[in-house]
Design a protein around this motif. Structure first.
Motif, PDB file in Angstrom:
ATOM      1  N   GLU A 238     -52.168 -97.572  45.289  1.00 26.05           N
ATOM      2  CA  GLU A 238     -52.046 -97.281  43.863  1.00 26.05           C
ATOM      3  C   GLU A 238     -53.395 -96.937  43.246  1.00 26.05           C
ATOM      4  O   GLU A 238     -53.473 -96.141  42.305  1.00 26.05           O
ATOM      5  N   LYS A 239     -54.471 -97.489  43.793  1.00 27.81           N
ATOM      6  CA  LYS A 239     -55.801 -97.115  43.314  1.00 27.81           C
ATOM      7  C   LYS A 239     -56.104 -95.666  43.711  1.00 27.81           C
ATOM      8  O   LYS A 239     -56.633 -94.898  42.903  1.00 27.81           O
ATOM      9  N   VAL A 240     -55.779 -95.289  44.925  1.00 30.02           N
ATOM     10  CA  VAL A 240     -56.059 -93.935  45.390  1.00 30.02           C
ATOM     11  C   VAL A 240     -55.206 -92.909  44.642  1.00 30.02           C
ATOM     12  O   VAL A 240     -55.712 -91.891  44.167  1.00 30.02           O
ATOM     13  N   TRP A 241     -53.904 -93.182  44.509  1.00 28.50           N
ATOM     14  CA  TRP A 241     -52.985 -92.167  43.994  1.00 28.50           C
ATOM     15  C   TRP A 241     -52.677 -92.302  42.511  1.00 28.50           C
ATOM     16  O   TRP A 241     -52.149 -91.368  41.899  1.00 28.50           O
ATOM     17  N   GLY A 242     -52.930 -93.452  41.915  1.00 19.73           N
ATOM     18  CA  GLY A 242     -52.765 -93.589  40.474  1.00 19.73           C
ATOM     19  C   GLY A 242     -51.334 -93.737  40.009  1.00 19.73           C
ATOM     20  O   GLY A 242     -51.064 -93.653  38.809  1.00 19.73           O
ATOM     21  N   ILE A 243     -50.386 -93.941  40.928  1.00 17.20           N
ATOM     22  CA  ILE A 243     -48.994 -94.145  40.564  1.00 17.20           C
ATOM     23  C   ILE A 243     -48.422 -95.290  41.390  1.00 17.20           C
ATOM     24  O   ILE A 243     -48.992 -95.697  42.403  1.00 17.20           O
ATOM     25  N   ASP A 244     -47.278 -95.816  40.956  1.00 23.16           N
ATOM     26  CA  ASP A 244     -46.614 -96.909  41.647  1.00 23.16           C
ATOM     27  C   ASP A 244     -46.201 -96.481  43.057  1.00 23.16           C
ATOM     28  O   ASP A 244     -45.810 -95.332  43.286  1.00 23.16           O
TER      29      ASP A 244
END
Length: 479
Positions: free
Chosen positions: A156-162
């Motif tokens: 979630e840190k890398v991709w910014g979504i759940d």
């Protein structure tokens, strides 16, 4: 005269141009940035060199590996890989080494990790579920506890979504063939599991940074053809199922470039929105659903010869704003002056968010504070810094993205002289070997227009490239 225009001077684009040049085919490359290479480029600053995040070259294709070795010659280094996960103020080996993880997590959590994994293996024998999201896939292959402890926060840190919104196709490709069981087998029996490229413990790396691969390819191209940097595509003009010209902007001046064949490594949504006339509404709608993750790198020059002994340090905890650290001098001593080192710290973000819009001074201060708090550096060791922002760094693989790509590609296939290649151009998670091969394949598609079917094509003598359609089953460690 047959002429090909390559839009985008990243690794795939320059690889395509290299094949065409070796075949005495006229080609021009246009690149929006100041230098070729895209994300796989090396930046020089006051005697220091660094990549935009560490990029290693790993492949299971011996012909492609030989090609890269010959391209780099004596500057091809073999680098041992040592990656750590920094979690709860402890360092864990990646891939997992069960005995060390047992003492690091503690007996209770380690037992829970193994119990959950065995439960999922048993469950899979009786219930046949098809994973949809990253969460589904990881729980199936690693267990719920391991997902909660590591994969969820880092992903979630890398991709910014759940994690429920991240398509499982990405993680299946990214860590293809890997599971907790295989990681344990690899740790206990090192001779086994070597077919899993994610577990590769050595990789190729150029002496002067990863950008040396693209630079050397580009040098060969420039002997016969042209590469124009700081040249941005504005419109891609077409009629009657053919692309006929591209309007570009360079040095505040517009130009119209014509060609017979066109290779695009532009981000897929950018290509679609650049077409004139515009595509049908349903194609534009599909393109609007594809997003990219952007990257901010904060590079700190350090007044000491070595800070860590790692190739990567992954930082999953959300209380720490950056996601990964690497020390280029652990890859090649030539990346910094004698007695100095540097750390490249990666922030994954979206353009327009707080990280992207932060002042450089504030980002450096934030990075320094956390590195000092983690005990990695001392405050007075920093002697210089560079902050860089890279848009469209990684395609964002949200659930359903493959349907949107299919819609777009069906439309693009109606153009008989347009070929897409590369990570952004094909909206796929390509590592370096995949990107190069995609460029080679696009070039072969151009060349076959003159020589009949793909099956009859063989690479130009001594070019070192592979024929189109060669199988690929390898992954590099980038994110």
């Amino acid at each position: 005269m047959d002429h090909t225009l390559v839009m985008g001077g990243g690794l795939a684009g320059v690889s395509a141009a290299h094949v065409l040049t070796a075949s005495d085919h006229s080609v021009t490359v246009i690149e929006a940035g100041e230098q070729v290479g895209g994300l796989a480029r090396t930046v020089e600053h006051n005697g220091f060199r660094f990549d935009l995040g560490g990029h290693r070259f790993v492949t299971q294709d011996q012909a492609l590996e030989n090609f890269v070795r010959n391209l780099l010659n004596e500057d091809c280094l073999i680098v041992p890989r040592s990656s750590k996960i920094l979690l709860r103020n402890r360092y864990f080996d990646y891939p997992l080494k069960p005995l060390k993880a047992f003492f690091g997590f503690g007996p209770k959590m380690s037992a829970q990790i193994l119990t959950d994994y065995l439960f999922e293996r048993l469950r899979a024998r009786f219930i046949s579920d098809t994973p949809v999201s990253l969460e589904d896939w990881v729980v199936m292959h690693f267990g719920r506890t391991m997902f909660n402890v590591y994969f969820r926060d880092y992903s979630e840190k890398v991709w910014g979504i759940d994690c429920q919104r991240i398509d499982q196709k990405w993680v299946e490709q990214r860590i293809q063939g890997l599971s907790l069981g295989k990681a344990i087998a690899k740790a206990l029996l090192p001779s086994r599991g070597s077919d899993v490229a994610t577990l590769a413990n050595r990789f190729l790396y150029p002496r002067f940074g990863i950008g040396q691969i693209t630079d050397n390819l580009a040098s060969d191209v420039r002997k016969k053809n042209e590469i124009h940097t700081q040249t941005r595509v504005q419109f891609v003009n077409h009629s009657r199922s053919r692309i006929h010209s591209v309007k570009v902007l360079s040095n505040h001046r517009q130009s119209l470039l014509s060609a017979n064949q066109f290779i695009s490594t532009l981000p897929l949504p950018v290509l679609v929105q650049s077409l004139r006339p515009l595509p049908p509404d349903y194609v534009l709608e599909a393109a609007s659903q594809l997003r990219s993750r952007d990257l901010v790198t904060v590079t700190l020059m350090i007044n000491k010869p070595r800070v860590t002994d790692q190739t990567w340090i992954y930082v999953p905890e959300k209380s720490i704003p950056f996601g990964r650290i690497h020390e280029p001098t652990n890859w090649s001593r030539s990346m910094a002056p004698d007695g100095k080192s540097l750390l490249v710290v990666e922030y994954f973000c979206f353009r327009g968010d707080e990280t992207w819009n932060s002042d450089d001074v504030d980002l450096v201060a934030l990075t320094r504070k956390h590195l000092v708090d983690l005990g990695i550096i001392s405050r007075d060791e920093i002697i210089d810094q560079v902050v860089l922002r890279t848009p469209n760094a990684y395609p964002l693989f949200e659930v359903g993205y493959s349907d949107h790509c299919r819609t777009i590609n069906r439309y693009l296939e109606t153009f008989e002289n347009l070929y897409t290649a590369g990570r952004g151009g094909m909206f796929r998670y390509y590592n370096m070997d995949h990107a190069m091969q995609a460029g080679f394949d696009a070039a072969h598609s151009v060349l076959q227009r003159k020589i009949k079917p793909m099956e009859s094509f063989s690479a130009p003598h001594n070019s070192g490239v592979l024929s189109a359609g060669a199988s690929r089953n390898s992954l590099g460690e980038t994110v």
